[in-house]
Design a protein around this motif. Structure first.
Motif, short mmCIF file in Angstrom:
data_model
loop_
_atom_site.label_atom_id
_atom_site.label_comp_id
_atom_site.label_asym_id
_atom_site.label_seq_id
_atom_site.Cartn_x
_atom_site.Cartn_y
_atom_site.Cartn_z
N GLN A 116 0.81 -1.13 0.21
CA GLN A 116 0.27 -0.08 -0.23
C GLN A 116 0.80 1.20 0.14
OE1 GLN A 116 -2.96 -0.56 3.57
NE2 GLN A 116 -4.47 -0.63 1.88
N ASN A 117 2.26 0.59 0.13
CA ASN A 117 2.79 2.28 0.31
C ASN A 117 3.20 2.62 -0.77
OD1 ASN A 117 5.24 3.39 0.83
ND2 ASN A 117 5.45 2.89 2.91
N TRP A 118 3.24 3.96 -1.34
CA TRP A 118 3.05 4.24 -2.74
C TRP A 118 4.44 4.39 -3.61
CZ3 TRP A 118 5.44 8.70 -5.17
CH2 TRP A 118 5.00 9.26 -6.30
N LEU A 119 5.35 4.53 -2.02
CA LEU A 119 6.75 4.92 -2.75
C LEU A 119 7.38 3.56 -3.00
CD1 LEU A 119 9.22 6.89 -0.50
CD2 LEU A 119 8.77 7.00 -2.86
N LEU A 123 8.53 2.70 -6.06
CA LEU A 123 10.04 1.98 -7.19
C LEU A 123 9.96 0.68 -7.77
CD1 LEU A 123 12.44 3.06 -3.91
CD2 LEU A 123 12.67 3.55 -6.81
N GLU A 129 9.90 -2.54 -14.31
CA GLU A 129 10.25 -2.29 -15.57
C GLU A 129 11.43 -2.07 -16.91
OE1 GLU A 129 7.95 -2.39 -18.05
OE2 GLU A 129 5.91 -2.60 -16.67
N ARG C 22 -1.35 7.15 1.61
CA ARG C 22 -0.34 5.91 1.08
C ARG C 22 0.95 5.75 1.67
NH1 ARG C 22 -2.01 5.60 -4.38
NH2 ARG C 22 -1.59 3.54 -3.80
N LEU C 23 1.37 6.58 2.20
CA LEU C 23 2.84 6.89 2.57
C LEU C 23 3.00 6.09 3.80
CD1 LEU C 23 4.48 9.71 1.52
CD2 LEU C 23 4.60 7.54 0.51
N PRO C 25 0.41 4.83 6.33
CA PRO C 25 -0.83 4.50 6.73
C PRO C 25 -1.10 3.67 7.68
CG PRO C 25 -0.05 2.90 4.69
CD PRO C 25 0.62 3.92 5.02
N SER C 29 4.11 0.74 7.34
CA SER C 29 5.25 1.20 6.04
C SER C 29 5.03 2.29 5.96
CB SER C 29 3.37 1.56 5.80
OG SER C 29 3.66 2.21 4.52
N LEU C 36 12.98 4.41 2.72
CA LEU C 36 13.56 4.57 1.09
C LEU C 36 13.75 6.30 1.26
CD1 LEU C 36 10.81 1.99 0.29
CD2 LEU C 36 13.51 2.41 -0.25
N TRP C 440 16.19 -0.12 -23.48
CA TRP C 440 14.75 0.00 -23.34
C TRP C 440 13.71 0.37 -23.75
CZ3 TRP C 440 12.52 4.23 -21.19
CH2 TRP C 440 11.26 3.66 -19.77
N TYR C 444 9.76 -1.37 -24.30
CA TYR C 444 8.89 -0.96 -23.33
C TYR C 444 8.00 -0.52 -23.99
CZ TYR C 444 6.79 1.83 -19.64
OH TYR C 444 5.85 2.20 -18.34
#
Lengths: 402, 260, 461
Positions: A116-119, A123, A129, C22-23, C25, C29, C36, C440, C444
């Motif tokens: 769920q962590n966007w980062l 990454l 990709e 999102r970062l 929650p 996380s 990170l 790439w 891609y």
């Protein structure tokens, strides 16, 4: 209408008889392939004869005539078949470590993509990709040239020495040509200790079964991981004491003149390039497989688990992951196969696995045809073994699910 | 309901009306060790409508699939319009040109338009020129009632419409006998009638038909004979009236009690 | 308690809410984010410094021609330029013909026609666009700018094929075939045996363009045979009347070679792969065993072993005197390799078709070959297009293996670059990043296209 009239089993003329046509068709196909192969082989023999090549396997007992770098026990007088064995060993070594890297990195990245962590998710997506879309050879060459050969690391003589904190020996040495890692040296009783290890593994497996049975019969939590690991460690410790230090850890140290690495284990730059690069490349595929397999376990499973009041952790452990594993296993083993085949790319960086050695041997005048035949046989055998493993695992998985 | 032109009733399995068009004699069929057809004997006459009923696994589909060689019979003989089905590929081709088949799953070709689906076989097998084939196809579409769907793709049609296109596609080859393998079993109930209407109209027009179905109303309306199969054998044969009012065999009675 | 009216809550969460959801929650996380972020910032900083400040990018700008076309003779460069223009034109014609044909079909079937604005199409291929921009940035002369502009103009010109009346739609395909053949010949010349392949391609193009449906079958067969022979004769005539010395394959290198080798390998492997797939599904055991044996053998060995076979063994298995260039051998090996994988892909497609299709075709009296050609194959091949694109990407990446055979394709050209005194031991990372970026960008874009196609095919048919 000139078809055969009704009657008791009238045989149609043979040029219209379906069964005859089938047999004739097959015979023609076999004959055609046979003639083609015979023509090719005939040319091969003629041309080889003119140029003076052998087509048999006698060259295997002749001396190799070149030295394999980093292999002190091998010399140019060793017979070619020994070279083949060295090559196969190195292929397996690189594959093994590549698979370990791919598995660890791949699973982490795959799970991160679902996070769920966007980062973390972004990454991981960028990782996948990126690595999926460039040729593995480019990654290998990048490691070999941009990290090692012409890269930022110093020469062997000026290796970066990472000391273990609080001691005066190195944990790790880094240089352009080799990295040094700690190793195990025999103090006289290593073989006996290996027996202890085997004993420990057997006992801990039995303990695992015992605890599982206790849990089945009484419902008490089995804690089987703790029990097994505990007993294993206990046996290892006992063995260590009883045998009186059967082995010691050697730390990577540079020799007096700082030209060689004594103690510890030296891994060559080429090996790291091949195993590391392939590990990272394959990890991107593994990540996708992991992600896909977890997503493939249907929503209904989540809903049913929640309805049964299973916690998130329990749901993953008992419902989602077992099914995801079953789905993921065939493509994962396929990736394993791909990695083994990709170790042949070491030909670009000189790591002495079987393809490189075959190329060198042909360059040294050994007959090309039998050498390449042996090379292909090696890979075919590895493929067959891994595919057979896949079949066995598949069958066991389906049996277990029934 | 409506009666067919000159259709006397038959009770005997092997006797057919007028000239026997399809003769199935002593036929056995095995799938591995499993015997799907046991000692089948039946004749179908010109312009006759035979309805085959029975529980699943009774061999009804296998039987009609043997008639156009989609399955190969192991023993006995099958003769269609004088051509014996054997290993002769020319025989097989001839028989297939004369028999049309309508499948439970329609099996229309999804990458061709409806018109192309119908015109394909006449153009390829009977070598009809394109314009003629397309004109005939339009006439058939009108006959089954959906001329406006000509340029659409099968995926855009409802199930009932698709099955009607399938019937038109088989009719385009001007077959002498039409085989139907549970044509309405995959349809939603509201669409069954439109397909059955087409089949009734076909029967009244004099087409020889063998229909495997569960639709008893259809059997009662247009069948000349009803054949009941179970466990790979023909158990009982008779006219619709005889069959539904006075079945002889116990097995027949059991089956009818389950479905009626 | 009376109800209190509250202001409606905004639906779009604000930035702070987003960060929280999102970062951070939960605790785990949050820890991950905290670890990170500095790593990312550091890596990003180093990357930006490398690309914009520290990187010795003159290694690319001074050797751009080497990267693009390798050791192709400089005074013959015009051939490559003309080829690019012809192929851009062909691409324009092909794309617009395909699009217009799809619109025709949809219109006749009464389906809604959805037009894709050009901007969306451009956005889909942004990596390739970025790569072209990077190339232009490194260009030291005006030529690359003119070439890119010319290619875009040619593509636009080709798009006017859209306006052909629907009955003449197939002429678009013929035009595309002719342009592609011309583009190939402009570089490889009209002398030598290449006229055979060109004649065949043109004949096929002519046959596709003029189906002659209105004729009776026998007359039609005669007419088509006549047309194909006429087309072949015309091609032969042109080649004899306008002899154009070509540049042999031995001198093709750089990105130019990579693109052509991949394209040739996938095109040539397709018929062989199709045959193998059909053979593997055959009911005749001997044929099935032979095909399966070949496929499993090839799939069990790495490509490099087949390339070695091509290098060392293939020349000996041909009659003495036949001289195959190194690149021809490599293409032969890659074709044999890809054919096995294409066979598996096609086999998957054939297996995914319901058996009822074959039965319906047989019940209608279609012979086995007609059923295969008209019913089975069109559906199966359409279903495997995404997988085939994936295989093309694979081959494109695998062409880098030619480096090991000392053939200088896009990756291998680096050895020429670093053989120069100025760049012997420096700037390796830069050249590798450049090469990686090129691979790439193409991979891609193509894989995203293939995913798009897959989604559309699943929804459509």
């Amino acid at each position: 209408m000139t078809s055969t009239r009704a009657g008791a089993n009238v045989r149609p003329p043979f040029w219209r008889d379906v069964r005859v046509l089938r047999v004739v068709g097959q015979i023609l196909a076999i004959v055609a392939v046979f003639l083609l192969l015979r023509w090719l082989y005939g040319n091969l023999v003629t041309n080889s004869g003119r140029v003076g090549f052998d087509l048999d396997f006698g060259f295997l007992t002749q001396p190799t005539q070149f030295q394999i770098p980093n292999h002190d026990e091998f010399n140019p007088r060793s017979p070619v078949w020994q070279m083949v064995l060295v090559g196969v060993k190195n292929t397996l070594l690189a594959s093994f470590f590549g698979v370990i890297v791919a598995a660890i990195v791949g699973v982490i990245v795959g799970i991160a993509r679902l996070s769920q962590n966007w980062l973390a998710a972004k990454l991981a997506t960028a990782y996948v990709e990126f690595f999926r879309n460039i040729p593995p050879l480019v990654i290998i060459v990048f490691f070999a040239f941009a990290v090692f050969l012409y890269g930022p690391l110093p020469n062997l003589r000026e290796s970066i020495e990472i000391r273990a904190p609080g001691t005066d020996h190195n944990l790790l040495t880094l240089s352009l040509e080799q990295w040094g890692i700690p190793s195990i040296a025999d103090n006289g009783a290593l073989v006996w200790y290996a027996l202890f290890v085997a004993l420990g593994l057997v006992v801990s497996a039995l303990v695992w079964r015992w605890r599982t049975r206790v849990n089945d019969e009484t419902g008490a939590p089995h804690h089987r991981l703790l029990w097994s690991l505990g007993i294993l460690l206990a046996i290892l410790a006992v063995g260590f004491l009883v045998l009186g230090e059967p082995f010691r850890i050697t730390w990577p140290t540079l020799s007096e003149n700082r030209r060689r690495l004594v103690d510890g284990f030296a891994i060559s730059a080429a090996f790291i390039s091949v195993a590391g690069a392939l590990g990272l490349y394959t990890a991107s595929h593994v990540a996708e497989i992991v992600r896909g397999s977890i997503l493939a376990v249907s929503r209904g499973q989540t809903e049913a688990s929640n309805a049964l009041a299973l916690s998130n952790f329990q749901r993953y452990r008992f419902v989602v992951l077992p099914q995801a594993l079953r789905i993921a296993l065939p493509p994962l083993i396929n990736q394993c196969l791909n990695l083994v085949k990709n170790t042949s790319l070491a030909a670009a960086v000189g790591y002495s696995e079987i393809t490189v050695l075959t190329q060198a041997s042909i360059g040294n005048g050994r007959p090309a045809v039998p050498s390449i035949v042996i090379l292909m046989l090696v890979y075919l055998t590895l493929s067959l073994v891994i595919s057979a493993l896949l079949n066995v695992v598949n069958r066991r998985m389906t049996l277990v699910s029934r | 309901m409506t009666s067919r032109p000159s259709a006397p009733a038959f009770a005997d399995a092997t006797k057919a009306k007028g000239e026997a068009f399809i003769e199935v004699t002593d036929v056995d069929k095995f799938f591995g060790d499993f015997q799907a057809l046991k000692d089948i004997n039946i004749n179908v006459g010109k312009q006759e409508v035979v309805v085959v009923i029975g529980p699943s696994g009774s061999g009804k589909s296998t039987l009609i699939r043997c008639i156009n060689r989609l399955e190969k019979h192991d023993r006995g003989s099958i003769v269609v319009d004088g051509i014996e089905l054997s290993d002769d590929i020319r025989n097989i081709q001839e028989v297939r040109k004369e028999t049309g088949m309508v499948f439970q799953q329609f099996n229309l070709f999804p990458h061709l338009t409806v018109l192309d689906n119908i015109a394909l076989a006449p153009r390829q097998v009977r070598r009809q020129p394109k314009r003629e084939a397309e004109e005939d196809a339009m006439k058939l579409l009108e006959r089954v009632g959906i001329p406006e769907q000509a340029r659409k793709y099968p995926g855009q049609l409802s199930g009932g419409q698709q099955q009607r296109v399938a019937i038109a596609r088989s009719l385009a080859m001007r077959p002498k006998v039409m085989l139907f393998d549970e044509p309405t079993s995959a349809l939603d109930p509201e669409m069954i009638k439109e397909v059955l209407d087409v089949m009734v109209e076909l029967a009244e027009g004099g087409m020889t038909m063998i229909v495997v179905t569960h639709e008893m109303g259809f059997a009662r309306a247009v069948a000349n004979r009803v054949v009941f199969m179970a466990d790979g054998q023909i158990v009982e044969v008779g006219t619709p009236e005889h069959f539904f009012t006075d079945p002889q065999e116990d097995r027949t009675k059991l089956f009818l009690s389950q479905i009626l | 308690m009376t109800a209190v009216e509250t202001a409606p809550v905004p639906i779009r969460p604000g930035f702070v809410t987003w960060v929280r959801q999102r970062l951070f929650p939960n605790v785990a996380s949050g820890v991950v984010t905290v670890i990170l972020t500095p790593i990312l910032v550091y890596l990003g900083y180093r990357a930006v410094m490398f690309v914009a400040v520290n990187g010795r990018w003159e290694v690319v700008s001074r050797n751009l021609t080497l990267f693009m076309q390798g050791t192709f003779p400089r005074d013959e460069q015009w051939r490559i330029v003309v080829q690019i223009l012809l192929l851009a034109l062909a691409l324009g014609v092909g794309a617009s013909t395909a699009g217009a044909a799809a619109v025709d079909r949809a219109r006749e079937a009464g389906l809604p026609v959805v037009k894709q604005p050009l901007s969306q199409v451009v956005r889909r291929f942004w990596p390739i666009g970025l790569f072209v921009l990077v190339l232009l940035y490194f260009a030291s002369t005006l030529t690359p700018w003119l070439v890119v502009a010319g290619a875009l103009a040619a593509f636009g010109l080709g798009n006017t094929a859209r306006f052909l009346p629907s009955r003449l739609r197939n002429l678009g395909w013929l035009l595309m075939t002719l342009l592609i053949v011309a583009g190939f010949q402009v570089v490889s010349g009209t002398t030598g045996r290449s006229w055979v392949m060109s004649a065949m391609l043109v004949a096929v193009g002519v046959l596709v363009a003029f189906p002659l449906d209105g004729l009776a079958p026998r007359a039609r067969l005669a007419a088509r045979a006549g047309m194909a022979l006429l087309a072949a004769a015309v091609v032969f005539g042109i080649y004899t009347l306008i002899p154009l010395e070509g540049i042999g394959w031995d001198q093709w290198s750089g990105l130019f070679l990579t693109l052509w080798v991949s394209a040739l390998a996938i095109i040539l492997s397709f018929p062989l792969g199709l045959l193998l797939a059909l053979a593997r599904r055959s009911s005749l055991p001997a044929i099935r065993v032979l095909a399966t044996g070949y496929i499993e053998l090839i799939r069990g060995v790495p490509l490099i072993t087949l390339l070695f076979m091509g290098q060392y063994i293939l020349p000996f298995t041909l009659p003495p005197g036949s001289n195959l260039s190194s690149i021809s051998r490599a293409i032969a090996a890659m074709t044999l390799f890809t054919a096995a994988y294409v066979a598996e892909i096609v086999r998957g497609g054939l297996q995914s078709l319901p058996t009822g299709q074959n039965e319906a075709a047989q019940a209608l009296g279609l012979s086995a070959s007609k059923a295969m050609r008209l019913i089975i194959l069109p559906q199966a091949l359409r279903a495997v297009i995404p997988a085939m694109v994936g295989q093309f990407i694979s081959i494109f990446k695998d062409s880098s293996l030619l480096y090991i055979l000392a053939i200088n394709e896009f990756l291998g050209v680096r050895s020429l670059v670093h053989a120069q005194a100025d760049f012997r031991s420096i700037a390796h990372a830069e050249t590798l990043v450049f090469v990686a970026f090129g691979y790439w960008a193409f991979s891609y874009s193509m894989s995203k296209e293939s995913q798009r196609l897959e989604r559309r095919l699943r929804v459509g048919l």
